[in-house]
Design a protein around this motif. Structure first.
Motif, PDB file in Angstrom:
ATOM      1  N   ASP A  76       0.837  -1.207   0.000  1.00  0.00           N
ATOM      2  CA  ASP A  76       0.000   0.000   0.000  1.00  0.00           C
ATOM      3  C   ASP A  76       0.869   1.253   0.000  1.00  0.00           C
ATOM      4  O   ASP A  76       0.563   2.234  -0.684  1.00  0.00           O
ATOM      5  N   VAL A  77       1.941   1.222   0.772  1.00  0.00           N
ATOM      6  CA  VAL A  77       2.869   2.354   0.810  1.00  0.00           C
ATOM      7  C   VAL A  77       3.486   2.546  -0.568  1.00  0.00           C
ATOM      8  O   VAL A  77       3.559   3.671  -1.080  1.00  0.00           O
ATOM      9  N   LEU A  78       3.925   1.448  -1.191  1.00  0.00           N
ATOM     10  CA  LEU A  78       4.528   1.529  -2.517  1.00  0.00           C
ATOM     11  C   LEU A  78       3.525   2.045  -3.542  1.00  0.00           C
ATOM     12  O   LEU A  78       3.838   2.928  -4.343  1.00  0.00           O
ATOM     13  N   ARG A  79       2.297   1.519  -3.520  1.00  0.00           N
ATOM     14  CA  ARG A  79       1.269   1.965  -4.468  1.00  0.00           C
ATOM     15  C   ARG A  79       1.016   3.469  -4.328  1.00  0.00           C
ATOM     16  O   ARG A  79       0.991   4.196  -5.316  1.00  0.00           O
ATOM     17  N   ASP A  80       0.872   3.940  -3.100  1.00  0.00           N
ATOM     18  CA  ASP A  80       0.626   5.365  -2.878  1.00  0.00           C
ATOM     19  C   ASP A  80       1.795   6.223  -3.349  1.00  0.00           C
ATOM     20  O   ASP A  80       1.599   7.275  -3.959  1.00  0.00           O
ATOM     21  N   ARG A  81       2.999   5.757  -3.072  1.00  0.00           N
ATOM     22  CA  ARG A  81       4.184   6.519  -3.476  1.00  0.00           C
ATOM     23  C   ARG A  81       4.269   6.608  -4.994  1.00  0.00           C
ATOM     24  O   ARG A  81       4.532   7.663  -5.565  1.00  0.00           O
ATOM     25  N   LEU A  82       4.016   5.487  -5.671  1.00  0.00           N
ATOM     26  CA  LEU A  82       4.093   5.479  -7.131  1.00  0.00           C
ATOM     27  C   LEU A  82       2.953   6.280  -7.759  1.00  0.00           C
ATOM     28  O   LEU A  82       3.145   6.937  -8.792  1.00  0.00           O
ATOM     29  N   MET A  83       1.778   6.246  -7.169  1.00  0.00           N
ATOM     30  CA  MET A  83       0.657   7.047  -7.684  1.00  0.00           C
ATOM     31  C   MET A  83       0.974   8.535  -7.576  1.00  0.00           C
ATOM     32  O   MET A  83       0.677   9.312  -8.479  1.00  0.00           O
ATOM     33  N   THR A  84       1.587   8.928  -6.470  1.00  0.00           N
ATOM     34  CA  THR A  84       1.993  10.325  -6.298  1.00  0.00           C
ATOM     35  C   THR A  84       3.067  10.685  -7.311  1.00  0.00           C
ATOM     36  O   THR A  84       3.034  11.758  -7.916  1.00  0.00           O
ATOM     37  N   GLU A  85       4.005   9.789  -7.506  1.00  0.00           N
ATOM     38  CA  GLU A  85       5.090  10.017  -8.461  1.00  0.00           C
ATOM     39  C   GLU A  85       4.553  10.138  -9.886  1.00  0.00           C
ATOM     40  O   GLU A  85       5.072  10.901 -10.688  1.00  0.00           O
ATOM     41  N   LEU A  86       3.481   9.420 -10.180  1.00  0.00           N
ATOM     42  CA  LEU A  86       2.876   9.455 -11.517  1.00  0.00           C
ATOM     43  C   LEU A  86       2.343  10.846 -11.849  1.00  0.00           C
ATOM     44  O   LEU A  86       2.242  11.208 -13.026  1.00  0.00           O
ATOM     45  N   GLN A  87       2.034  11.641 -10.846  1.00  0.00           N
ATOM     46  CA  GLN A  87       1.561  13.006 -11.076  1.00  0.00           C
ATOM     47  C   GLN A  87       2.664  13.890 -11.648  1.00  0.00           C
ATOM     48  O   GLN A  87       2.388  14.818 -12.408  1.00  0.00           O
ATOM     49  N   LYS A  89       5.916  12.518 -12.874  1.00  0.00           N
ATOM     50  CA  LYS A  89       6.813  11.845 -13.822  1.00  0.00           C
ATOM     51  C   LYS A  89       6.002  10.992 -14.782  1.00  0.00           C
ATOM     52  O   LYS A  89       4.882  10.603 -14.493  1.00  0.00           O
ATOM     53  N   ASN A  90       6.621  10.665 -15.908  1.00  0.00           N
ATOM     54  CA  ASN A  90       5.903   9.848 -16.890  1.00  0.00           C
ATOM     55  C   ASN A  90       5.808   8.407 -16.413  1.00  0.00           C
ATOM     56  O   ASN A  90       6.591   7.959 -15.573  1.00  0.00           O
ATOM     57  N   PRO A  91       4.837   7.664 -16.933  1.00  0.00           N
ATOM     58  CA  PRO A  91       4.633   6.285 -16.488  1.00  0.00           C
ATOM     59  C   PRO A  91       5.848   5.384 -16.686  1.00  0.00           C
ATOM     60  O   PRO A  91       6.042   4.436 -15.921  1.00  0.00           O
ATOM     61  N   GLY A  92       6.693   5.660 -17.665  1.00  0.00           N
ATOM     62  CA  GLY A  92       7.890   4.848 -17.877  1.00  0.00           C
ATOM     63  C   GLY A  92       8.821   4.896 -16.680  1.00  0.00           C
ATOM     64  O   GLY A  92       9.351   3.870 -16.233  1.00  0.00           O
ATOM     65  N   VAL A  93       9.023   6.078 -16.126  1.00  0.00           N
ATOM     66  CA  VAL A  93       9.872   6.247 -14.943  1.00  0.00           C
ATOM     67  C   VAL A  93       9.243   5.534 -13.746  1.00  0.00           C
ATOM     68  O   VAL A  93       9.924   4.840 -12.984  1.00  0.00           O
ATOM     69  N   VAL A  94       7.931   5.681 -13.598  1.00  0.00           N
ATOM     70  CA  VAL A  94       7.230   5.072 -12.474  1.00  0.00           C
ATOM     71  C   VAL A  94       7.289   3.549 -12.576  1.00  0.00           C
ATOM     72  O   VAL A  94       7.501   2.857 -11.576  1.00  0.00           O
ATOM     73  N   GLN A 100      12.131  -1.839  -9.834  1.00  0.00           N
ATOM     74  CA  GLN A 100      13.245  -1.785  -8.884  1.00  0.00           C
ATOM     75  C   GLN A 100      12.786  -2.155  -7.468  1.00  0.00           C
ATOM     76  O   GLN A 100      13.491  -2.858  -6.748  1.00  0.00           O
ATOM     77  N   ALA A 101      11.601  -1.689  -7.091  1.00  0.00           N
ATOM     78  CA  ALA A 101      11.084  -2.013  -5.757  1.00  0.00           C
ATOM     79  C   ALA A 101      10.828  -3.510  -5.619  1.00  0.00           C
ATOM     80  O   ALA A 101      11.137  -4.103  -4.587  1.00  0.00           O
ATOM     81  N   VAL A 102      10.265  -4.120  -6.663  1.00  0.00           N
ATOM     82  CA  VAL A 102       9.993  -5.560  -6.625  1.00  0.00           C
ATOM     83  C   VAL A 102      11.298  -6.350  -6.626  1.00  0.00           C
ATOM     84  O   VAL A 102      11.425  -7.349  -5.923  1.00  0.00           O
ATOM     85  N   ASN A 103      12.276  -5.891  -7.404  1.00  0.00           N
ATOM     86  CA  ASN A 103      13.580  -6.573  -7.418  1.00  0.00           C
ATOM     87  C   ASN A 103      14.263  -6.468  -6.054  1.00  0.00           C
ATOM     88  O   ASN A 103      14.897  -7.416  -5.600  1.00  0.00           O
ATOM     89  N   GLY A 104      14.123  -5.314  -5.392  1.00  0.00           N
ATOM     90  CA  GLY A 104      14.759  -5.102  -4.097  1.00  0.00           C
ATOM     91  C   GLY A 104      14.043  -5.797  -2.950  1.00  0.00           C
ATOM     92  O   GLY A 104      14.650  -6.124  -1.938  1.00  0.00           O
ATOM     93  N   HIS A 105      12.729  -5.996  -3.100  1.00  0.00           N
ATOM     94  CA  HIS A 105      11.914  -6.630  -2.055  1.00  0.00           C
ATOM     95  C   HIS A 105      11.037  -7.692  -2.707  1.00  0.00           C
ATOM     96  O   HIS A 105       9.901  -7.421  -3.085  1.00  0.00           O
ATOM     97  N   LYS A 110       4.094 -10.517  -5.450  1.00  0.00           N
ATOM     98  CA  LYS A 110       2.706 -10.959  -5.566  1.00  0.00           C
ATOM     99  C   LYS A 110       1.732  -9.785  -5.682  1.00  0.00           C
ATOM    100  O   LYS A 110       0.596  -9.958  -6.081  1.00  0.00           O
ATOM    101  N   HIS A 111       2.179  -8.573  -5.352  1.00  0.00           N
ATOM    102  CA  HIS A 111       1.334  -7.377  -5.451  1.00  0.00           C
ATOM    103  C   HIS A 111       1.670  -6.538  -6.681  1.00  0.00           C
ATOM    104  O   HIS A 111       0.983  -5.559  -6.970  1.00  0.00           O
ATOM    105  N   CYS A 112       2.708  -6.926  -7.401  1.00  0.00           N
ATOM    106  CA  CYS A 112       3.188  -6.144  -8.537  1.00  0.00           C
ATOM    107  C   CYS A 112       2.101  -5.954  -9.594  1.00  0.00           C
ATOM    108  O   CYS A 112       1.909  -4.854 -10.102  1.00  0.00           O
ATOM    109  N   SER A 113       1.381  -7.006  -9.925  1.00  0.00           N
ATOM    110  CA  SER A 113       0.359  -6.913 -10.973  1.00  0.00           C
ATOM    111  C   SER A 113      -0.744  -5.931 -10.601  1.00  0.00           C
ATOM    112  O   SER A 113      -1.155  -5.111 -11.423  1.00  0.00           O
ATOM    113  N   SER A 114      -1.222  -5.995  -9.378  1.00  0.00           N
ATOM    114  CA  SER A 114      -2.312  -5.087  -8.985  1.00  0.00           C
ATOM    115  C   SER A 114      -1.826  -3.642  -8.931  1.00  0.00           C
ATOM    116  O   SER A 114      -2.565  -2.719  -9.306  1.00  0.00           O
TER     117      SER A 114
END
Length: 153
Positions: A76-87, A89-94, A100-105, A110-114
């Motif tokens: 949930d923290v990651l989703r919120d952070r990326l949604m904010t970042e999408l405002q 930066k372009n979706p490619g960066v996000v 990178q977050a999934v590779n690091g953790h 299992k939450h990457c798709s959603s």
């Protein structure tokens, strides 16, 4: 003269003030007990640490969320952070940051798709369907693209 099986007062009414008081107590007493029990539960120190303050119902209603940090799931923290970042930066960066977050953790895999699907839907709202689709790539099994398609339909 026959006597009735039910006792009556001189006025012909069943029961008197005692009966009315009993009925009132039978109705009011459970309500009072439930409310007092609820208030008692809010006064209990549920944290287990003796030094912490007791949380009351009035504290909860007047407290700000930021003053009492609540542990949220990492996805949930990651989703919120990326949604904010999408405002900003372009979706490619996000999407790169998501990968990178999934590779690091690896637990986030299992939450990457959603998360990617949510990003795709948000990208359509921000950039429009065709521009959002141009950023699609195989992150989390093309979930970003399916989110774009779902929001466009």
């Amino acid at each position: 003269m026959k006597h009735s099986t039910t006792p009556q007062t001189r006025r012909g009414h069943r029961g008197g003030p005692a009966r009315r008081i009993g009925r009132t107590l039978a109705f009011v007493l459970p309500v009072v007990l439930v409310l007092s029990g609820t208030l008692a539960v809010t006064r209990v120190n549920w944290t287990g640490s003796p030094g912490s303050s007791v949380l009351t119902a009035s504290d909860v209603s007047s407290a700000e969320v930021s003053s009492h940090p609540v542990s949220r799931p990492a996805q949930d923290v990651l989703r919120d952070r990326l949604m904010t970042e999408l405002q900003d930066k372009n979706p490619g960066v996000v999407l790169t940051h998501l990968q990178q977050a999934v590779n690091g953790h690896p637990g986030l895999a299992k939450h990457c798709s959603s998360i990617a699907r949510s990003l795709g839907k948000a990208a359509v709202r921000i950039y429009g369907a065709s521009r959002a689709q141009s950023y699609a790539r195989p992150v989390c099994d093309t979930s970003f693209a399916s989110g774009v398609l779902a929001a466009h339909s």
